[in-house]
Design an enzyme around this catalytic site. Structure first.
Site, PDB file in Angstrom:
ATOM      1  N   ARG A 365       0.812  -1.212   0.000  1.00  0.00           N
ATOM      2  CA  ARG A 365       0.000   0.000   0.000  1.00  0.00           C
ATOM      3  C   ARG A 365       0.845   1.262   0.000  1.00  0.00           C
ATOM      4  NH1 ARG A 365      -3.726  -2.153   4.506  1.00  0.00           N
ATOM      5  NH2 ARG A 365      -3.893  -4.163   3.471  1.00  0.00           N
ATOM      6  N   VAL A 366       2.146   1.129   0.238  1.00  0.00           N
ATOM      7  CA  VAL A 366       3.010   2.305   0.129  1.00  0.00           C
ATOM      8  C   VAL A 366       3.467   2.418  -1.315  1.00  0.00           C
ATOM      9  CG1 VAL A 366       5.164   3.337   0.852  1.00  0.00           C
ATOM     10  CG2 VAL A 366       3.690   2.254   2.522  1.00  0.00           C
TER      11      VAL A 366
END
Lengths: 521, 183
Positions: A365-366
């Site tokens: 998700r980064v």
């Protein structure tokens, strides 16, 4: 000058008079019940929550339950010699572990005591096991990559420094292997690693230590060992101890990577403690704070801002699933806490696709912001392409006749899958990863037999190192593809493919088909 | 001895009532007489808990014990309390209630009780010194109980409530061992 006996005594008497002795004041309590690694103690009126308490024989415990009548303590070692009525002393210290550079290269217990027979732990520094995670102000968005050296991860599911990326999969799917490869890949970086073994076989921990030693990775790694035979209390505090050791590095402006292997067993150890302390059970008999147990641990992973020294603490928790059930209680908790997960599939593992990373279910998700520019340039569409390939592959099983476009996606996908295969313990520098992925995504392997790709790839890297060493150097320096560099690399790879041994290539008639496909485009 | 919360509640209630009437001393004398008797003769508990025995006979037995400490007319003042304890079936807790009553009383008076163990019998002068030192340390009036414990080797240790002031040679040796053990 000689002293007369009288003078000597006088001096001694004088010293005696001035001698100050130190008197300790401690809280005391009495054991009223002991067993199952839990003690109930009467008294200890001033004890703090989470304080270390001492039982006879130097046995340490942690006061977890402060109740009206008694204090529930977890015991950190064998308690056979403790009886009802024995005295318990407070220590005035909240549970803590040793920290500092001296711990790296060592195998230690969660309290920081050495287990490797390499002598006493030289550090005097200690830190409390449980601290509040850094707040919003102290943090900086994750922006620097933490390279694992694994092509499939660095290209598709990039991990950044300060990120928390879950490694999830059934038993024997290569979860620990990913963690170990990542540690080995930090050899020439400034990242210090902490490997926390929770509830594992002592032999497995020994094996990990041996592998790291063999690859020269032990110098910057600390192994925190809470084996299956250790008390549940020790297993419960182990990840917090590992995190504390890493946090010390991070708070001093360094970079740390902490691996929790694995948190499924940690949850079970905590469930045992909670049930024995008679805390109310919830779903699957886990206590009510099982979510917080892991969230407060993983929240401590952070990338600090420049005022705070710009250190980072990256966390790679590992979770074991049963029969691929990633929707079970503990796995879903961790998936929701972490910044993404690497999902390992047994089917892929047994099909020889190793690391057995499921492209569809894995996510970071980064993501892109933690990737170098050159990797973004070559691998931008890789995840989507591979995911759609897997879908086509599943359908293609039923089809006898495929249209050219589908066939092309399948062929390319087959090859990319091969490109992303990687042997264990050989992490690859990111500039080399970029070259191999570049070759794959730009179709240079389209005429190579899929099973030969691994060998061809090794040859390509050797060929480039020999004839075009500047390409790799430039990539390493600039971390991005300029137009000129792209052209240079394309030319070099084309040249390499031309001189490739015929045995690596597809049969002529297959080649012809492939040509037709290409001209049809 | 461990005192549970239930015992403490009974004792506190009794103390509050006694304090209201300013007869803590009398109530404590009776309660401790009963506690002594229960400790000396455990079969008394069976008798007091026996279901076929009438309450009146149990009460009169308890009052008889209480009277050994005080004249009869004063002893009857604790009758309602003893009756309540009997009806609730908490006779077993009476020994603990006696201690908890004393705790509550001490707290009210600002007195702390210190238990002193020393390697040899301290002189009266030393005891006075210790008393002074402890009352300064605890910021309260101290009542001492002393005991000789040769195991301490030298020095003394004082236990005040849940706190232990250890100045004994044994304690020092133990902390020395703690310091050495990790290596």
């Amino acid at each position: 000058m000689n002293h007369t006996p009288d003078e000597v005594s006088a001096i001694i008497r004088e010293q005696l008079e001035r001698l100050e002795t130190h008197v300790e004041i401690m809280g005391v309590g009495t054991v009223i019940e002991i067993g199952d690694g839990i003690a109930r103690v009467y008294g200890l009126e001033d004890v703090m929550a989470g304080e270390l308490v001492e039982f006879p024989g130097g046995l340490m415990g942690i006061a977890l339950n402060l109740e009206e009548d008694n204090v529930g303590c977890i015991l950190m070692g064998p308690y056979g010699h403790v009886k009802e009525g024995d005295q318990v002393l407070t220590t005035g210290r909240i549970s803590e572990t040793k920290v500092g550079d001296e711990l790296f290269g060592r195998v230690v217990t969660p309290l920081g005591d050495p287990l490797d027979g390499k002598g006493p732990m030289a550090t005097e520094l200690t830190r409390p096991l449980e601290v509040k995670a850094p707040g919003v102000i102290k943090r900086h968005p994750v922006s620097e990559p933490l390279h694992t050296g694994i092509k499939a991860i660095d290209s598709i599911i990039p991990i950044g420094r300060g990120q928390r990326e879950l490694i999830i999969g059934d038993r024997q799917t290569g979860k620990t292997a990913i963690a170990i490869d990542t540690i080995i890949n930090q050899r020439d970086t400034d990242v210090k690693c902490v490997y926390v073994a929770i509830g594992q076989k002592t032999s497995s921990i020994r094996r990990v230590a041996a592998i790291l030693e063999e690859h020269g990775a032990m110098d910057y790694t600390c192994i925190v060992s809470a084996a299956a035979s250790d008390p549940a209390a020790v297993q419960y505090i182990a990840p917090y101890a590992g995190c504390t050791i890493g946090e010390h590095i991070c708070d001093n402006g360094g970079h740390a990577l902490v691996i929790y292997d694995d948190l499924t067993r940690h949850a079970k150890a905590y469930r045992q403690i909670s049930l024995l302390l008679r805390r109310p059970p919830g779903r699957e008999a886990y206590p009510g704070d099982i979510f917080n147990l892991h969230s407060r641990l993983l929240e401590r992973a952070a990338k600090l801002n420049d005022q705070e020294g710009s250190g980072s603490l990256t966390a790679l928790p590992i979770i074991q699933t049963e029969e691929g059930d990633y929707a079970a209680y503990i796995p879903t908790n961790l998936i929701s806490i972490t910044d993404g997960q690497i999902y390992l599939e047994p089917e892929l593992f047994y099909a020889g696709i190793r690391p057995a990373i499921s492209v569809g279910l894995s996510v970071s998700r980064v993501g892109g912001s933690a990737q170098t520019r050159m990797m973004r340039q070559v691998a931008g569409r890789l995840k989507l392409d591979l995911a759609s390939y897997r879908e086509y592959r599943a359908f293609a099983k039923f089809a006898s006749d495929l249209d050219a476009e589908t066939q092309r996606i399948l062929d390319r996908g087959d090859r990319m899958t091969e490109v992303l295969k990687q042997a264990q313990y050989v992490p690859m520098p990111v500039q080399r990863q970029v070259i191999t992925i570049f070759a794959g995504t730009h179709g240079y392997w389209d005429q190579v037999r899929p099973e030969a790709i691994t060998a061809v790839e090794t040859q390509l890297l050797e060929y480039l190192a020999q004839h075009y060493p500047q390409i790799e150097q430039q990539l390493e320096q600039k971390q991005e593809f300029s137009d000129a560099l792209t052209e240079e690399l394309s030319a070099a790879i084309s040249e390499f493919v031309k001189q490739l041994d015929r045995s690596y290539l597809l049969e002529p008639d297959v080649l012809k088909q492939a040509d037709e496909v290409q001209s049809a485009e | 001895m461990a005192i549970d919360s239930l015992t403490r509640r009974y004792a506190r209630a009794l103390y509050q009532q006694a304090a209201g009437r300013d007869e803590q001393e009398a109530v404590y004398q009776q309660l401790s007489a009963i506690a002594r008797a229960l400790r000396a003769e455990p079969r008394l508990l069976i008798l007091l808990g026996h279901p076929t025995l009438e309450e009146e006979r149990k009460i009169s037995a308890l009052l008889a014990i209480a009277t050994t400490a005080l004249p009869t007319e004063k002893a009857t003042s604790s009758e309602p309390f003893l009756r309540l304890v009997l009806r609730k079936g908490r006779v077993r807790l009476l020994t603990g209630m006696s201690e908890a009553f004393l705790d509550a009383w001490d707290q009210d008076r600002g007195v702390v009780r210190a238990h002193i163990s020393s390697a040899r019998q301290p002189t009266a002068e030393e005891l006075a010194q210790i008393k002074q030192m402890l009352s300064r340390l605890m910021d309260a009036e101290v009542e001492l109980e002393s005991e000789v414990e040769p195991d301490l080797i030298g020095g003394m240790s004082a236990r005040v409530g849940d706190r232990l002031v250890d100045g004994s040679v044994r304690g020092k040796l133990q902390s020395l061992r703690r310091a050495i053990r990790p290596i």
